[in-house]
Scaffold this motif. Structure first.
Motif, PDB file in Angstrom:
ATOM      1  N   LEU A   9       2.660 -15.712   9.878  1.00 56.56           N
ATOM      2  CA  LEU A   9       1.586 -14.898   9.298  1.00 56.56           C
ATOM      3  C   LEU A   9       1.811 -14.722   7.798  1.00 56.56           C
ATOM      4  O   LEU A   9       2.898 -15.007   7.297  1.00 56.56           O
ATOM      5  CB  LEU A   9       1.531 -13.535   9.990  1.00 56.56           C
ATOM      6  N   THR A  11       2.368 -12.245   6.090  1.00 56.53           N
ATOM      7  CA  THR A  11       3.535 -11.429   5.753  1.00 56.53           C
ATOM      8  C   THR A  11       4.166 -10.859   7.009  1.00 56.53           C
ATOM      9  O   THR A  11       3.557 -10.892   8.094  1.00 56.53           O
ATOM     10  CB  THR A  11       3.153 -10.282   4.782  1.00 56.53           C
ATOM     11  N   PRO A  13       6.682  -7.374   7.681  1.00 58.22           N
ATOM     12  CA  PRO A  13       7.432  -6.304   7.021  1.00 58.22           C
ATOM     13  C   PRO A  13       8.925  -6.409   7.282  1.00 58.22           C
ATOM     14  O   PRO A  13       9.351  -6.715   8.399  1.00 58.22           O
ATOM     15  CB  PRO A  13       6.883  -5.024   7.667  1.00 58.22           C
ATOM     16  N   THR A  87     -10.021  -7.394  -6.417  1.00 60.59           N
ATOM     17  CA  THR A  87      -9.086  -6.434  -5.854  1.00 60.59           C
ATOM     18  C   THR A  87      -9.409  -6.225  -4.383  1.00 60.59           C
ATOM     19  O   THR A  87     -10.426  -6.709  -3.881  1.00 60.59           O
ATOM     20  CB  THR A  87      -9.176  -5.096  -6.628  1.00 60.59           C
ATOM     21  N   SER A  90     -10.344  -1.347  -1.194  1.00 57.70           N
ATOM     22  CA  SER A  90      -9.908   0.043  -1.362  1.00 57.70           C
ATOM     23  C   SER A  90     -10.222   0.593  -2.758  1.00 57.70           C
ATOM     24  O   SER A  90     -10.653   1.740  -2.893  1.00 57.70           O
ATOM     25  CB  SER A  90      -8.394   0.119  -1.094  1.00 57.70           C
ATOM     26  N   ALA A 161      -1.029  -0.796  -6.688  1.00 58.20           N
ATOM     27  CA  ALA A 161      -0.697  -0.987  -5.268  1.00 58.20           C
ATOM     28  C   ALA A 161       0.283  -2.142  -5.072  1.00 58.20           C
ATOM     29  O   ALA A 161       1.150  -2.084  -4.199  1.00 58.20           O
ATOM     30  CB  ALA A 161      -1.965  -1.229  -4.451  1.00 58.20           C
ATOM     31  N   SER A 183       1.016   1.496  -3.495  1.00 56.30           N
ATOM     32  CA  SER A 183       0.849   1.468  -2.034  1.00 56.30           C
ATOM     33  C   SER A 183       2.182   1.115  -1.381  1.00 56.30           C
ATOM     34  O   SER A 183       2.870   0.193  -1.829  1.00 56.30           O
ATOM     35  CB  SER A 183      -0.188   0.410  -1.642  1.00 56.30           C
ATOM     36  N   HIS A 185       2.235   0.403   1.969  1.00 55.89           N
ATOM     37  CA  HIS A 185       1.800  -0.086   3.281  1.00 55.89           C
ATOM     38  C   HIS A 185       2.810  -1.097   3.824  1.00 55.89           C
ATOM     39  O   HIS A 185       3.503  -1.776   3.051  1.00 55.89           O
ATOM     40  CB  HIS A 185       0.419  -0.738   3.147  1.00 55.89           C
ATOM     41  N   THR A 187       2.643  -3.971   4.729  1.00 50.34           N
ATOM     42  CA  THR A 187       2.539  -5.343   4.217  1.00 50.34           C
ATOM     43  C   THR A 187       3.035  -5.485   2.775  1.00 50.34           C
ATOM     44  O   THR A 187       2.974  -6.582   2.217  1.00 50.34           O
ATOM     45  CB  THR A 187       1.073  -5.830   4.280  1.00 50.34           C
ATOM     46  N   LYS A 188       3.487  -4.402   2.192  1.00 51.93           N
ATOM     47  CA  LYS A 188       3.927  -4.451   0.787  1.00 51.93           C
ATOM     48  C   LYS A 188       5.432  -4.764   0.694  1.00 51.93           C
ATOM     49  O   LYS A 188       6.175  -4.582   1.657  1.00 51.93           O
ATOM     50  CB  LYS A 188       3.635  -3.108   0.110  1.00 51.93           C
ATOM     51  N   TYR A 317      -6.994 -13.369  -0.088  1.00 52.88           N
ATOM     52  CA  TYR A 317      -7.072 -12.155  -0.914  1.00 52.88           C
ATOM     53  C   TYR A 317      -7.520 -12.575  -2.298  1.00 52.88           C
ATOM     54  O   TYR A 317      -6.822 -13.376  -2.927  1.00 52.88           O
ATOM     55  CB  TYR A 317      -5.728 -11.454  -1.003  1.00 52.88           C
ATOM     56  N   PHE A 318      -8.712 -12.249  -2.859  1.00 53.54           N
ATOM     57  CA  PHE A 318      -9.637 -11.248  -2.350  1.00 53.54           C
ATOM     58  C   PHE A 318     -11.012 -11.880  -2.170  1.00 53.54           C
ATOM     59  O   PHE A 318     -11.713 -12.080  -3.166  1.00 53.54           O
ATOM     60  CB  PHE A 318      -9.731 -10.093  -3.335  1.00 53.54           C
TER      61      PHE A 318
HETATM   62  N1  T4K Z   1      -5.430  -1.224  -3.853  1.00 53.05           N
HETATM   63  C1  T4K Z   1      -5.048  -2.501  -3.668  1.00 53.05           C
HETATM   64  C2  T4K Z   1      -5.131  -3.471  -4.804  1.00 53.05           C
HETATM   65  C3  T4K Z   1      -4.566  -2.909  -2.413  1.00 53.05           C
HETATM   66  O1  T4K Z   1      -4.216  -4.201  -2.219  1.00 53.05           O
HETATM   67  C4  T4K Z   1      -4.479  -1.969  -1.376  1.00 53.05           C
HETATM   68  C5  T4K Z   1      -4.018  -2.384  -0.041  1.00 53.05           C
HETATM   69  C6  T4K Z   1      -4.855  -0.638  -1.621  1.00 53.05           C
HETATM   70  C7  T4K Z   1      -5.347  -0.299  -2.892  1.00 53.05           C
HETATM   71  C8  T4K Z   1      -4.787   0.446  -0.576  1.00 53.05           C
HETATM   72  O2  T4K Z   1      -3.443   0.747  -0.205  1.00 53.05           O
HETATM   73  P1  T4K Z   1      -3.116   1.258   1.299  1.00 53.05           P
HETATM   74  O3  T4K Z   1      -4.051   2.399   1.615  1.00 53.05           O
HETATM   75  O4  T4K Z   1      -3.284   0.105   2.249  1.00 53.05           O
HETATM   76  O5  T4K Z   1      -1.694   1.749   1.184  1.00 53.05           O
HETATM   77  C9  T4K Z   1      -3.665  -5.388   4.006  1.00 53.05           C
HETATM   78  C10 T4K Z   1      -3.069  -4.001   3.887  1.00 53.05           C
HETATM   79  O6  T4K Z   1      -3.443  -3.157   4.969  1.00 53.05           O
HETATM   80  C11 T4K Z   1      -3.393  -3.306   2.612  1.00 53.05           C
HETATM   81  O7  T4K Z   1      -2.393  -2.306   2.413  1.00 53.05           O
HETATM   82  C12 T4K Z   1      -3.368  -4.245   1.418  1.00 53.05           C
HETATM   83  N2  T4K Z   1      -3.791  -3.622   0.199  1.00 53.05           N
HETATM   84  C13 T4K Z   1      -4.251  -5.457   1.682  1.00 53.05           C
HETATM   85  C14 T4K Z   1      -4.239  -6.417   0.512  1.00 53.05           C
HETATM   86  O8  T4K Z   1      -3.751  -6.120   2.816  1.00 53.05           O
HETATM   87  P2  T4K Z   1      -5.253  -6.421   5.817  1.00 53.05           P
HETATM   88  O9  T4K Z   1      -6.458  -5.880   6.486  1.00 53.05           O
HETATM   89  O10 T4K Z   1      -5.325  -7.770   5.229  1.00 53.05           O
HETATM   90  O11 T4K Z   1      -3.957  -6.309   6.777  1.00 53.05           O
HETATM   91  P3  T4K Z   1      -3.675  -7.002   8.186  1.00 53.05           P
HETATM   92  O12 T4K Z   1      -3.545  -5.931   9.210  1.00 53.05           O
HETATM   93  O13 T4K Z   1      -4.643  -8.073   8.423  1.00 53.05           O
HETATM   94  O14 T4K Z   1      -2.210  -7.566   7.944  1.00 53.05           O
HETATM   95  C15 T4K Z   1      -1.937  -8.708   7.152  1.00 53.05           C
HETATM   96  C16 T4K Z   1      -0.943  -9.575   7.903  1.00 53.05           C
HETATM   97  O15 T4K Z   1       0.310  -8.916   8.043  1.00 53.05           O
HETATM   98  C17 T4K Z   1      -1.387  -9.984   9.285  1.00 53.05           C
HETATM   99  O16 T4K Z   1      -1.194 -11.374   9.390  1.00 53.05           O
HETATM  100  C18 T4K Z   1      -0.442  -9.269  10.231  1.00 53.05           C
HETATM  101  C19 T4K Z   1       0.775  -8.955   9.388  1.00 53.05           C
HETATM  102  N3  T4K Z   1       1.342  -7.649   9.721  1.00 53.05           N
HETATM  103  C20 T4K Z   1       0.631  -6.529   9.400  1.00 53.05           C
HETATM  104  C21 T4K Z   1       1.114  -5.286   9.702  1.00 53.05           C
HETATM  105  C22 T4K Z   1       0.317  -4.055   9.364  1.00 53.05           C
HETATM  106  C23 T4K Z   1       2.569  -7.560  10.358  1.00 53.05           C
HETATM  107  O17 T4K Z   1       3.209  -8.583  10.651  1.00 53.05           O
HETATM  108  N4  T4K Z   1       3.069  -6.313  10.639  1.00 53.05           N
HETATM  109  C24 T4K Z   1       2.400  -5.166  10.342  1.00 53.05           C
HETATM  110  O18 T4K Z   1       2.907  -4.053  10.607  1.00 53.05           O
HETATM  111  O19 T4K Z   1      -4.890  -5.344   4.659  1.00 53.05           O
END
Ligand code: T4K
Length: 373
Positions: A9, A11, A13, A87, A90, A161, A183, A185, A187-188, A317-318
């Motif tokens: 994937l 990323t 964590p 971006t 968010s 972030a 951030s 999160h 994924t960071k 992204y993005f």
């Molecule tokens: N401003 C900017 C410029 C940002 O990039 C972000 C967040 C924010 C503000 C807001 O910050 P936060 O409120 O999120 O703290 C992800 C993240 O959820 C998000 O934090 C991040 N930016 C954004 C760029 O990416 P998604 O929807 O792409 O995430 P998701 O669930 O599809 O995960 C990505 C990959 O990571 C998947 O392949 C699965 C893997 N993964 C994910 C999680 C959560 C894991 O292996 N383990 C995990 O626990 O948004």
């Protein structure tokens, strides 16, 4: 090449040793103090303030609410905020949800950060602030932003972030502007499961952040802001303390992964990396690669599909740009930011995490290189 199983994937964590987390969880269990500024929270807040070179720092339950609270803490009564469309959604949502209008400034073509030459033309009597984004951990041209902001008396709030731990000639990104949101999160490159922080210059601003994240409460009987609830809890803070301990190792490992990608994919026509600017200490938060469809012979989407067929899941992204999102249909004109629009069609962020095996990086690079026509 065999399909990756389990898939790779974008990323994954990093986690500290489970026994160390257990020890901190035991402390939490022994006190029955779970949230609202407990001991782990206080320790982490102080440690991150020092680590990020900030004058003041407040923790939040996530980066998005941190950004909303920071915008609220300025106390604007409507108006416009100049920001960029390249971006995560968010950034735009935070501005809109706080009752302001985003005005999109295009990005520059090298780092995809705000094009500082274009900011001034967008300033009107309704402009309240500038909200630039350090994209993929590449910092904006903060000196130039500072000059424009000072000239027009506008505050700058950075969406940092992606920029945890990034420094410029040794100076922390958090030391620029009125405030910066980070951030944490999962994924960071540094995480607290979910989480975020705002670093800021003034003690008054930090005090207002306290209010916005905790129902406006400054004491039981002193309710100053129409605040919500955006507090980080003790379990998040415990994870943050441990991840901070291992952060240098995290960056080292990510640096090795990034170097292997650059080495393997160097010199392929139509494929480019963002250059590494002088004096920048990178955090290798993401691994963005730009595909020029003419020179590469394949589009970004075709490369993405090919990777998927091998069990490798990169991310666009993005894409779409926030200015193209369905919820903002008809409200913005994405064609007015052509550089951001082109980047959203051309960039693929390849898998990047500390424990990504270099053999897997080699395989991913082989698949990408084989797409070229
Ligand atoms: N401003 C900017 C410029 C940002 O990039 C972000 C967040 C924010 C503000 C807001 O910050 P936060 O409120 O999120 O703290 C992800 C993240 O959820 C998000 O934090 C991040 N930016 C954004 C760029 O990416 P998604 O929807 O792409 O995430 P998701 O669930 O599809 O995960 C990505 C990959 O990571 C998947 O392949 C699965 C893997 N993964 C994910 C999680 C959560 C894991 O292996 N383990 C995990 O626990 O948004």
């Amino acid at each position: 090449m065999q399909k990756k199983d389990p898939p790779i994937l974008v990323t994954r964590p990093s986690l500290p040793p489970v026994e160390e987390y257990e020890a901190l969880v035991r402390e939490i269990f022994s006190t029955h103090y779970l949230t609202n500024g407990g001991a782990q929270h206080q320790r982490l807040e102080a440690a991150l303030r020092d680590h990020l070179g900030a004058q003041h720092l407040r923790l939040f339950t996530n980066g998005h609410l941190a950004l909303e609270c920071a915008i609220s803490a300025f106390g604007f009564d409507g108006g416009e905020i100049i920001t960029t469309p390249f971006t995560f959604i968010s950034t735009t949502h935070a501005i809109v949800r706080c009752g302001l209008t985003p005005v999109f400034c295009d990005v520059e073509p090298t780092y995809y950060t705000i094009d500082t030459e274009r900011i001034e033309a967008l300033i009107t009597p309704r402009t309240r602030a500038i909200l630039p984004v350090h994209v993929y951990g590449n910092p904006c041209d903060m000196e130039a932003i500072d000059r424009v902001a000072k000239k027009h008396g506008l505050p700058v709030l950075y969406d940092a972030a992606h920029a945890f731990g990034v420094t410029i000639h040794g100076r922390a990104v958090a030391s620029y502007g009125e405030a910066s949101m980070f951030s944490f999160h999962a994924t960071k490159c540094y995480h607290t499961i979910e989480g975020g922080a705002v670093a800021c210059r003034s003690a008054d601003f930090a005090e207002r952040l306290n209010g916005y994240k905790n129902f406006g409460l400054h004491s039981e009987e002193d309710i100053r802001e129409v605040g919500g609830n955006a507090k980080m809890n003790e379990f998040q803070a415990a994870m943050g303390l441990l991840n901070l301990k291992y952060f240098e190792r995290e960056i080292e490992k990510r640096g090795r992964v990034a170097a292997r990608y650059r080495e393997n994919l160097a010199g392929i026509e139509g494929l480019s990396f963002r250059p590494i600017p002088d004096g920048i200490r990178q955090n290798y938060a993401y691994l963005p690669v730009t595909f020029d469809p003419e020179a590469f012979g394949r589009t970004r989407d075709e490369v993405d599909k090919t990777l998927n067929s091998y069990g490798v899941f990169a991310r666009k992204y993005f894409y779409p740009l926030p200015s193209e999102a369905a919820c903002y249909q008809g409200r913005f004109r994405p064609e007015e930011t052509p550089v951001a629009l082109a980047a959203s069609r051309r960039v693929l962020t390849l898998p990047m995490y500390a424990d990504l095996a270099l053999d897997d990086v080699d395989d991913i690079c082989e698949i990408v290189a084989s797409c070229r026509q």
